[in-house]
Scaffold this motif. Structure first.
Motif, short mmCIF file in Angstrom:
data_model
loop_
_atom_site.label_atom_id
_atom_site.label_comp_id
_atom_site.label_asym_id
_atom_site.label_seq_id
_atom_site.Cartn_x
_atom_site.Cartn_y
_atom_site.Cartn_z
N ALA A 109 0.82 -1.21 0.00
CA ALA A 109 0.00 0.00 0.00
C ALA A 109 0.86 1.26 0.00
CB ALA A 109 -0.93 -0.01 1.21
N ARG A 110 1.98 1.24 0.68
CA ARG A 110 2.83 2.43 0.77
C ARG A 110 3.55 2.69 -0.55
NH1 ARG A 110 5.15 0.79 6.80
NH2 ARG A 110 3.10 0.80 7.82
N TRP A 111 3.90 1.62 -1.24
CA TRP A 111 4.51 1.76 -2.57
C TRP A 111 3.49 2.34 -3.55
CZ3 TRP A 111 8.97 2.30 -4.71
CH2 TRP A 111 9.22 1.92 -6.03
N ARG A 112 2.26 1.85 -3.47
CA ARG A 112 1.18 2.40 -4.32
C ARG A 112 0.95 3.87 -4.00
NH1 ARG A 112 -1.73 -2.18 -6.45
NH2 ARG A 112 -1.48 -4.02 -5.14
N GLN A 113 0.95 4.19 -2.69
CA GLN A 113 0.71 5.57 -2.27
C GLN A 113 1.79 6.50 -2.80
OE1 GLN A 113 -1.93 6.86 -0.78
NE2 GLN A 113 -1.03 8.92 -0.81
N ALA A 114 3.03 6.04 -2.78
CA ALA A 114 4.12 6.86 -3.31
C ALA A 114 3.92 7.15 -4.79
CB ALA A 114 5.47 6.17 -3.07
N HIS A 115 3.44 6.18 -5.54
CA HIS A 115 3.13 6.40 -6.96
C HIS A 115 2.03 7.44 -7.11
CE1 HIS A 115 5.51 2.78 -7.73
NE2 HIS A 115 5.40 3.02 -9.02
N GLU A 116 0.95 7.28 -6.32
CA GLU A 116 -0.16 8.21 -6.43
C GLU A 116 0.25 9.63 -6.11
OE1 GLU A 116 -3.23 6.70 -3.94
OE2 GLU A 116 -3.46 4.83 -5.07
N ALA A 156 13.26 2.19 -0.79
CA ALA A 156 12.68 1.79 -2.07
C ALA A 156 13.58 0.78 -2.78
CB ALA A 156 12.44 3.01 -2.95
N ARG A 157 14.87 1.01 -2.69
CA ARG A 157 15.81 0.05 -3.31
C ARG A 157 15.67 -1.32 -2.66
NH1 ARG A 157 19.58 2.06 -6.73
NH2 ARG A 157 19.84 4.33 -6.79
N VAL A 162 9.31 8.57 -7.45
CA VAL A 162 8.50 7.67 -6.64
C VAL A 162 9.34 7.06 -5.51
CG1 VAL A 162 7.28 5.45 -6.66
CG2 VAL A 162 6.85 7.13 -8.47
N MET A 163 10.53 6.64 -5.82
CA MET A 163 11.40 6.04 -4.81
C MET A 163 11.72 7.03 -3.70
SD MET A 163 13.91 3.78 -7.31
CE MET A 163 14.80 2.94 -5.99
N ALA A 164 11.93 8.29 -4.07
CA ALA A 164 12.20 9.30 -3.06
C ALA A 164 11.00 9.51 -2.15
CB ALA A 164 12.59 10.61 -3.74
N ALA A 165 9.79 9.51 -2.73
CA ALA A 165 8.57 9.67 -1.93
C ALA A 165 8.38 8.49 -0.99
CB ALA A 165 7.36 9.82 -2.87
N ASP A 220 10.77 6.53 0.25
CA ASP A 220 11.78 6.62 1.29
C ASP A 220 11.41 7.67 2.33
OD1 ASP A 220 13.25 4.63 0.09
OD2 ASP A 220 14.67 5.99 -0.87
N GLU A 221 10.88 8.78 1.86
CA GLU A 221 10.49 9.85 2.78
C GLU A 221 9.39 9.40 3.73
OE1 GLU A 221 8.93 14.51 2.64
OE2 GLU A 221 9.55 13.48 0.79
#
Length: 256
Positions: free
Chosen positions: A153-160, A201-202, A231-234, A236-237
């Motif tokens: 869910a958090r990976w999806r949220q970063a994309h959104e 993210a990595r 997206v990866m930066a979001a 990680d943040e």
């Protein structure tokens, strides 16, 4: 069935076969729970068991330990995964490549049909469950785990947040799975959450590649490098960790 997509899934998991276990924390926990559920459901009187999606044998070894006298039929979509289980799991049984949605059996064959985190790759879960349930002997059970909507869910949220849609497949939620199972006389479903401590993210991408879960939703294309970095930066943040929501289901055929 989408044979092209199934081949891509098979190839991706085959490429991960030699290092899958190094990344399979939630998968290992889910395999143990599927085996425990099955043993509570049917600890004796088990003559023949079918496993769908054996992977590297995480569930297979539990099955053999609990029902050593049963005839075990072990299958996987990936020939490389299947070969790894057959070679290194110290498990006796019949091993062959099979799409779990299209089992080459007819009639009432199995006392248990078990699967750990394979059904999320099916094209049509309700139809697959119907086919598999017809293979159960009276009193037999189909017990499985599959991915739930809350996974990643958090990976999806970063994309959104960055204006993109993640390529992670869309999984059913618990309510939908319970609706699918409601047609059966004796069935239930529940969920469990497992924290995936990827730290970044990595780390998450490394985990997904490590287990071979890299085939995106149908029609999704990889992000451009600059978009992926955003997206990866979001991600990680937001903390760099994510969640597995795993759904567990059981269907038991009436003992008539």
């Amino acid at each position: 069935m989408n044979s092209g997509r199934k081949q891509r899934i098979s190839d991706a998991f085959g490429a991960a076969a030699n290092h899958y276990d190094d990344h399979a924390g939630p998968q290992r926990a889910a395999a143990a729970l599927v085996a425990d559920l099955a043993q509570r459901q049917k600890s004796t009187g088990v003559e023949r068991i079918l496993e769908i999606g054996c992977g590297t044998g995480l569930l297979t070894r539990h099955i053999q330990a609990r029902w050593p006298g049963a005839e075990l039929v072990v299958t996987d979509l990936s020939p490389d995964m299947l070969a790894r289980t057959a070679k290194g799991a110290f498990v006796a049984g019949t091993f062959f490549t099979m799409d779990g949605e299209a089992p080459p059996f007819e009639g009432e064959w199995f006392d248990l049909i078990l699967s750990n985190l394979a059904f999320q790759w099916f094209d049509n879960l309700p139809e697959a469950l119907e086919r598999l349930t017809r293979l159960l002997r009276p009193g037999g059970s189909l017990i499985f785990s599959t991915m739930g909507e809350g996974s990643f869910a958090r990976w999806r949220q970063a994309h959104e947040e960055c204006g993109h849609v993640a390529g992670v497949p869309v999984y059913p939620d618990l309510a939908k799975l319970r609706t699918i199972l409601a047609r059966y006389e004796d069935a239930f479903a529940f969920d469990e959450e497992y924290l995936l401590s990827s730290s970044s993210a990595r780390g998450l991408v490394r985990h997904l590649k490590g287990i071979g879960a890299v085939v995106p939703s149908e029609g999704r294309q990889p992000l451009a490098p600059k978009d992926l970095r955003q997206v990866m930066a979001a991600f990680d943040e937001a903390g760099g960790d994510d969640i597995y929501q795993l759904l567990f289901g059981r269907i038991t055929r009436p003992d008539v």
